[in-house]
Design a protein around this motif. Structure first.
Motif, PDB file in Angstrom:
ATOM      1  N   LEU A  24     -20.781  20.585  15.656  1.00 21.44           N
ATOM      2  CA  LEU A  24     -21.075  19.883  14.408  1.00 21.44           C
ATOM      3  C   LEU A  24     -21.243  20.905  13.287  1.00 21.44           C
ATOM      4  CD1 LEU A  24     -23.536  17.129  15.680  1.00 21.44           C
ATOM      5  CD2 LEU A  24     -21.087  16.957  15.242  1.00 21.44           C
ATOM      6  N   ASP A  25     -20.123  21.347  12.745  1.00 25.74           N
ATOM      7  CA  ASP A  25     -20.144  22.359  11.709  1.00 25.74           C
ATOM      8  C   ASP A  25     -19.203  21.956  10.578  1.00 25.74           C
ATOM      9  OD1 ASP A  25     -17.620  22.762  12.776  1.00 25.74           O
ATOM     10  OD2 ASP A  25     -18.142  24.619  13.800  1.00 25.74           O
ATOM     11  N   ASP A  26     -18.947  22.876   9.657  1.00 26.62           N
ATOM     12  CA  ASP A  26     -18.096  22.557   8.517  1.00 26.62           C
ATOM     13  C   ASP A  26     -16.668  22.205   8.927  1.00 26.62           C
ATOM     14  OD1 ASP A  26     -20.239  23.048   6.873  1.00 26.62           O
ATOM     15  OD2 ASP A  26     -19.600  25.060   6.284  1.00 26.62           O
ATOM     16  N   SER A  27     -16.191  22.818  10.024  1.00 25.11           N
ATOM     17  CA  SER A  27     -14.840  22.495  10.487  1.00 25.11           C
ATOM     18  C   SER A  27     -14.753  21.045  10.937  1.00 25.11           C
ATOM     19  CB  SER A  27     -14.442  23.432  11.628  1.00 25.11           C
ATOM     20  OG  SER A  27     -14.363  24.761  11.190  1.00 25.11           O
ATOM     21  N   ALA A  30     -14.700  18.810   7.879  1.00 24.26           N
ATOM     22  CA  ALA A  30     -13.390  18.851   7.239  1.00 24.26           C
ATOM     23  C   ALA A  30     -12.393  17.975   7.997  1.00 24.26           C
ATOM     24  CB  ALA A  30     -12.884  20.289   7.161  1.00 24.26           C
ATOM     25  N   PHE A  31     -12.469  17.981   9.331  1.00 22.63           N
ATOM     26  CA  PHE A  31     -11.605  17.106  10.123  1.00 22.63           C
ATOM     27  C   PHE A  31     -11.908  15.645   9.821  1.00 22.63           C
ATOM     28  CE2 PHE A  31     -10.915  14.520  13.939  1.00 22.63           C
ATOM     29  CZ  PHE A  31      -9.575  14.752  14.181  1.00 22.63           C
ATOM     30  N   VAL A  32     -13.197  15.296   9.762  1.00 21.29           N
ATOM     31  CA  VAL A  32     -13.604  13.920   9.476  1.00 21.29           C
ATOM     32  C   VAL A  32     -13.043  13.464   8.132  1.00 21.29           C
ATOM     33  CG1 VAL A  32     -15.584  12.424   8.970  1.00 21.29           C
ATOM     34  CG2 VAL A  32     -15.681  14.020  10.888  1.00 21.29           C
ATOM     35  N   ASP A  33     -13.147  14.303   7.120  1.00 16.88           N
ATOM     36  CA  ASP A  33     -12.713  13.923   5.776  1.00 16.88           C
ATOM     37  C   ASP A  33     -11.228  13.591   5.720  1.00 16.88           C
ATOM     38  OD1 ASP A  33     -15.247  14.227   4.748  1.00 16.88           O
ATOM     39  OD2 ASP A  33     -14.921  16.290   4.085  1.00 16.88           O
ATOM     40  N   HIS A  43     -20.143  12.311   9.868  1.00 20.47           N
ATOM     41  CA  HIS A  43     -20.392  13.664   9.400  1.00 20.47           C
ATOM     42  C   HIS A  43     -21.563  14.263  10.172  1.00 20.47           C
ATOM     43  CE1 HIS A  43     -18.361  13.708   5.139  1.00 20.47           C
ATOM     44  NE2 HIS A  43     -17.490  13.775   6.130  1.00 20.47           N
ATOM     45  N   SER A  44     -21.589  15.564  10.238  1.00 21.46           N
ATOM     46  CA  SER A  44     -22.625  16.243  11.016  1.00 21.46           C
ATOM     47  C   SER A  44     -24.016  15.919  10.510  1.00 21.46           C
ATOM     48  CB  SER A  44     -22.389  17.751  10.987  1.00 21.46           C
ATOM     49  OG  SER A  44     -22.354  18.240   9.661  1.00 21.46           O
ATOM     50  N   ASP A  45     -24.182  15.770   9.187  1.00 22.80           N
ATOM     51  CA  ASP A  45     -25.527  15.511   8.677  1.00 22.80           C
ATOM     52  C   ASP A  45     -26.044  14.142   9.110  1.00 22.80           C
ATOM     53  OD1 ASP A  45     -23.729  14.170   7.033  1.00 22.80           O
ATOM     54  OD2 ASP A  45     -24.276  15.254   5.206  1.00 22.80           O
ATOM     55  N   TRP A  46     -25.173  13.142   9.149  1.00 23.02           N
ATOM     56  CA  TRP A  46     -25.608  11.816   9.598  1.00 23.02           C
ATOM     57  C   TRP A  46     -25.882  11.797  11.100  1.00 23.02           C
ATOM     58  CZ3 TRP A  46     -27.693   7.708   7.577  1.00 23.02           C
ATOM     59  CH2 TRP A  46     -27.539   7.450   6.219  1.00 23.02           C
ATOM     60  N   LEU A  47     -25.090  12.498  11.874  1.00 25.75           N
ATOM     61  CA  LEU A  47     -25.346  12.550  13.308  1.00 25.75           C
ATOM     62  C   LEU A  47     -26.668  13.258  13.597  1.00 25.75           C
ATOM     63  CD1 LEU A  47     -21.750  13.320  14.636  1.00 25.75           C
ATOM     64  CD2 LEU A  47     -22.964  11.132  14.697  1.00 25.75           C
ATOM     65  N   ARG A  48     -27.001  14.257  12.791  1.00 22.72           N
ATOM     66  CA  ARG A  48     -28.289  14.926  12.966  1.00 22.72           C
ATOM     67  C   ARG A  48     -29.445  14.023  12.550  1.00 22.72           C
ATOM     68  NH1 ARG A  48     -25.264  19.521  10.793  1.00 22.72           N
ATOM     69  NH2 ARG A  48     -24.718  20.916  12.523  1.00 22.72           N
ATOM     70  N   VAL A  49     -29.241  13.206  11.525  1.00 25.88           N
ATOM     71  CA  VAL A  49     -30.267  12.227  11.148  1.00 25.88           C
ATOM     72  C   VAL A  49     -30.523  11.263  12.299  1.00 25.88           C
ATOM     73  CG1 VAL A  49     -30.650  10.182   9.706  1.00 25.88           C
ATOM     74  CG2 VAL A  49     -30.003  12.345   8.649  1.00 25.88           C
ATOM     75  N   ALA A  50     -29.434  10.775  12.927  1.00 25.82           N
ATOM     76  CA  ALA A  50     -29.593   9.864  14.070  1.00 25.82           C
ATOM     77  C   ALA A  50     -30.359  10.533  15.195  1.00 25.82           C
ATOM     78  CB  ALA A  50     -28.220   9.399  14.556  1.00 25.82           C
ATOM     79  N   ASP A  57     -28.704  11.774  21.621  1.00 26.47           N
ATOM     80  CA  ASP A  57     -28.073  13.074  21.399  1.00 26.47           C
ATOM     81  C   ASP A  57     -26.618  12.876  20.967  1.00 26.47           C
ATOM     82  OD1 ASP A  57     -30.412  14.329  22.294  1.00 26.47           O
ATOM     83  OD2 ASP A  57     -29.747  14.180  24.386  1.00 26.47           O
ATOM     84  N   PRO A  58     -26.208  13.494  19.865  1.00 26.34           N
ATOM     85  CA  PRO A  58     -24.813  13.342  19.420  1.00 26.34           C
ATOM     86  C   PRO A  58     -23.825  13.863  20.461  1.00 26.34           C
ATOM     87  CG  PRO A  58     -26.165  14.284  17.673  1.00 26.34           C
ATOM     88  CD  PRO A  58     -27.001  14.301  18.918  1.00 26.34           C
ATOM     89  N   VAL A  59     -22.747  13.107  20.634  1.00 31.84           N
ATOM     90  CA  VAL A  59     -21.662  13.492  21.528  1.00 31.84           C
ATOM     91  C   VAL A  59     -20.365  13.429  20.731  1.00 31.84           C
ATOM     92  CG1 VAL A  59     -20.338  12.904  23.593  1.00 31.84           C
ATOM     93  CG2 VAL A  59     -22.826  12.618  23.585  1.00 31.84           C
ATOM     94  N   VAL A  60     -19.681  14.563  20.622  1.00 33.40           N
ATOM     95  CA  VAL A  60     -18.365  14.607  19.974  1.00 33.40           C
ATOM     96  C   VAL A  60     -17.424  15.318  20.930  1.00 33.40           C
ATOM     97  CG1 VAL A  60     -17.026  15.315  17.984  1.00 33.40           C
ATOM     98  CG2 VAL A  60     -19.435  14.708  17.693  1.00 33.40           C
ATOM     99  N   MET A  61     -16.494  14.553  21.518  1.00 35.53           N
ATOM    100  CA  MET A  61     -15.523  15.092  22.458  1.00 35.53           C
ATOM    101  C   MET A  61     -14.159  15.106  21.788  1.00 35.53           C
ATOM    102  SD  MET A  61     -16.825  13.041  25.849  1.00 35.53           S
ATOM    103  CE  MET A  61     -15.488  13.685  26.850  1.00 35.53           C
TER     104      MET A  61
END
Length: 336
Positions: A24-27, A30-33, A43-50, A57-61
């Motif tokens: 969950l970083d800037d890369s 950028a992919f999400v956008d 976005h990483s900030d919303w997943l961290r809020v959750a 725990d956020p899961v991004v595969m």
């Protein structure tokens, strides 16, 4: 840039993809956008809020072709006896995301998305239950349907906000304009809101005492989102200064698009017939600098009726579900 494939080039094959956890970083952001299915709520900030709110725990595969991220599935690993991957509570979308097509040929575009679905779905066998809500941009869900997933249609309303907001007002149903005038005449007014006390208001919204999300979690969500600068809140106040309703709106800014999402709301049922909620939404629609507005869900009859009155476009999306454990699925059905 789109590129043409030669006739002899092979169709995309899921076997060529490597599945890896995505940081969950800037890369990632950028992919999400740029992605089909990309959305601010992944976005990483919303997943961290959750995560901070206790949603899981956020899961991004991700499915990678060499070092290129082709697609990803996003959710949270929820806590409990059932090992579940789900869209986090109070976040409207996660699900599947796909890179923009590299080929102008539609068959190859479909083939790559199908291969990505197959590859990522094969990695989800460790979860008893998967339930993820995809963005409206993800319209082709045949691949998971063929694999035995269940597709649940969902709906929301979108409104375009032109510079002249009188056009928005003119698009409201007459009943909606009437209750807004009623609330204004009675002395209700709209003011900025803080996160303090929202959980209690959210709990009171549901007289049966069973809100869809635990009120303490809702409070943590709002507190974390406000602290991160991701939302703004407004309350409709009675003539005596009592809070009739509060709504927190998620903010999206970037490029030529500015959007507001009606993220989470709470209301005092004693003011249910006052028109305060309609007044609050109108004042936000009238004054926001955003150019687009998303009501974030219209899936219950009473809520859909209320939101329909604002004249938006009905937009559909899919929540995708799969049980990998038959006995847990049966148990869930028995529990209702």
């Amino acid at each position: 840039m789109l590129r043409d494939f030669m006739p002899g080039d092979p169709m995309p094959d899921g076997g060529r993809f490597e599945v890896r956890e995505v940081a969950l970083d800037d890369s990632w952001d950028a992919f999400v956008d740029a992605a089909i299915g990309g959305h601010i709520f992944v976005h990483s900030d919303w997943l961290r809020v959750a995560e901070a709110a206790g949603a899981g725990d956020p899961v991004v595969m991700g499915a990678y072709d060499k070092d290129a991220l082709v697609a990803a599935i996003v959710g949270v690993r929820t806590k409990g006896r059932v090992h579940r991957l789900a869209t986090a509570p109070l976040l409207p979308h996660s699900g599947m995301l796909f890179r923009q097509p590299l080929s102008e040929q539609r068959p190859r575009q479909e083939a790559e998305q199908s291969a990505a679905w197959q590859t990522l779905a094969a990695e989800l066998g460790g979860f008893d239950h998967i339930h993820v809500s995809c963005s409206p941009d993800v319209t082709d869900v045949r691949e998971p349907l063929w694999a035995g997933w269940i597709a649940h249609p969902r709906y929301t309303y979108w409104i375009d906000l032109p510079p002249d907001r009188q056009q928005v007002w003119d698009g409201f149903e007459r009943r909606t304009r009437t209750v807004i005038r009623k609330a204004e005449t009675a002395g209700f007014h709209v003011a900025p809101a803080s996160p303090e006390g929202f959980g209690a208001l959210y709990q009171s919204t549901y007289p049966d005492g069973r809100p869809p999300v635990d009120a303490q979690m809702a409070q943590r969500y709002v507190t974390e989102a406000c602290s991160a600068g991701l939302v703004e809140g407004f309350s409709a106040l009675s003539p005596d200064g009592d809070v009739a309703t509060t709504v927190f709106f998620a903010l999206e800014e970037g490029g030529s698009v500015s959007q507001r999402y009606a993220w989470v709301a709470g209301a005092d049922p004693t003011h249910r017939e006052s028109g305060a909620s309609a007044l609050l939404y109108w004042k936000v629609l009238e004054t926001t600098p955003a150019t687009h507005f998303d009501f974030v869900g219209a899936n219950m009859a009473s809520i859909a009726l209320f939101k329909r009155g604002f004249g938006g476009e009905l937009v559909s999306y899919y929540a995708m579900e799969r049980w990998n454990s038959r006995w847990r699925r049966l148990l869930a059905k028995l529990r209702g």
